[in-house]
Design an enzyme around this catalytic site. Structure first.
Site, PDB file in Angstrom:
ATOM      1  N   ASP A  63       0.823  -1.206   0.000  1.00  0.00           N
ATOM      2  CA  ASP A  63       0.000   0.000   0.000  1.00  0.00           C
ATOM      3  C   ASP A  63       0.854   1.252   0.000  1.00  0.00           C
ATOM      4  OD1 ASP A  63      -2.365  -1.457   0.072  1.00  0.00           O
ATOM      5  OD2 ASP A  63      -2.479  -1.437   2.269  1.00  0.00           O
ATOM      6  N   TYR A 124       6.838  -9.796   6.838  1.00  0.00           N
ATOM      7  CA  TYR A 124       6.852  -8.355   7.076  1.00  0.00           C
ATOM      8  C   TYR A 124       7.435  -8.061   8.459  1.00  0.00           C
ATOM      9  CZ  TYR A 124       3.755  -7.216   3.117  1.00  0.00           C
ATOM     10  OH  TYR A 124       3.211  -7.036   1.862  1.00  0.00           O
TER      11      TYR A 124
END
Length: 284
Positions: A63, A124
């Site tokens: 994003d 992540y």
């Protein structure tokens, strides 16, 4: 996004990283915002002196504002273009790309490779500091400041109920026709020597806003606003809870993407395309 490369083309794997703060996410957008995909595709077209834009397929579409250290993409190039440029492509891209995106490796992909569907996990990291003085100015673009003291043990306790295969609808922004079933393989917090709390979050795949929502829930536990069993109860309820905040993107970095052995790439890709369901809990 097939594993079958068109005749006369070569599938090329790209390993890359970027600082996401000035990008409107990975994916090229019609409105003309600056995106990682757009910058790389434009650079690739320029250095190969091609009229055609060669479209990239990426392991994980990040994003706006999210960073990547170990992103992976692939592109299918005509055989003559690859033969002409393969030895000098990496250096030429380095000279053409902006400084906030770098390609570190360019190589012909093995048979069956698909950057998105062949992946078996994505890892992540989310970084946050609870230092009362705030964030080190040199790290401000990569670390979130949380203005409450955080209990790392409570957050790790909360994480345990989230690990495994679940429907993460309560932690995802729904997309039409997409499943929210994921297998969360690892979720843990560590406090680094510099005091920064770092979450490691690894799953076979992630749905939209999943990592940032999970982190938001655990921060609420860490600062004492909710008990450690609360994130698990939200997960079981299966609906968005207004108390689960999607934390800001700049603390999030895609660190690494994992792939199986070369001979398993095509099979993994086929498996990943199947829409998943959870096993039935029984009739009664």
């Amino acid at each position: 996004m097939s594993e079958e490369v068109e005749p006369g083309h070569v599938r090329v794997r790209l390993d890359l990283s970027y600082d996401g703060r000035d990008f409107s996410g990975w994916a090229r957008q019609r409105e003309g915002q600056r995106t990682v995909q757009g910058e790389i595709e434009d650079a690739l077209r320029t250095v190969t002196r091609s009229r055609e834009t060669y479209e990239l397929t990426v392991a994980g579409r990040t994003d706006s504002g999210v960073h990547a250290r170990g992103q992976v993409a692939h592109v299918d190039l005509p055989e003559d273009v690859w033969a002409e440029h393969r030895e000098k492509l990496l250096r030429r891209l380095a000279g053409r790309l902006p400084h906030d995106v770098r390609i570190w490796k360019v190589a012909e992909a093995p048979a069956g490779f698909n950057a998105r569907f062949s992946a078996i996990w994505r890892r992540y990291a989310y970084r946050v500091t609870d230092d009362p003085g705030g964030v080190d100015p040199l790290l401000r673009g990569h670390v979130l400041w949380h203005d409450w003291t955080l209990d790392m043990d409570a957050m790790n306790e909360a994480a345990q109920a989230l690990i495994g295969e679940h429907d993460f609808a309560a932690y995802c922004k729904r997309r039409e026709g997409a499943t929210t079933i994921r297998t969360l393989q690892e979720l843990r917090w560590e406090r680094r020597p510099d005091g920064i709390l770092e979450a490691t979050v690894r799953a076979d795949a992630f749905c939209h806003n999943m990592v940032r929502s999970l982190v938001g829930a655990m921060l609420f536990v860490g600062d004492g606003h909710r008990p450690p069993d609360w994130p698990g109860k939200v997960l079981a309820a299966g609906v968005r809870d207004s108390a689960v905040h999607v934390v800001r993107p700049h603390g999030l970095t895609l660190e690494e993407v994992g792939y199986p052995a070369d001979e398993l790439l095509a099979a993994r890709s086929a498996e990943a395309r199947n829409k998943r369901t959870l096993p039935s809990a029984g009739c009664c």
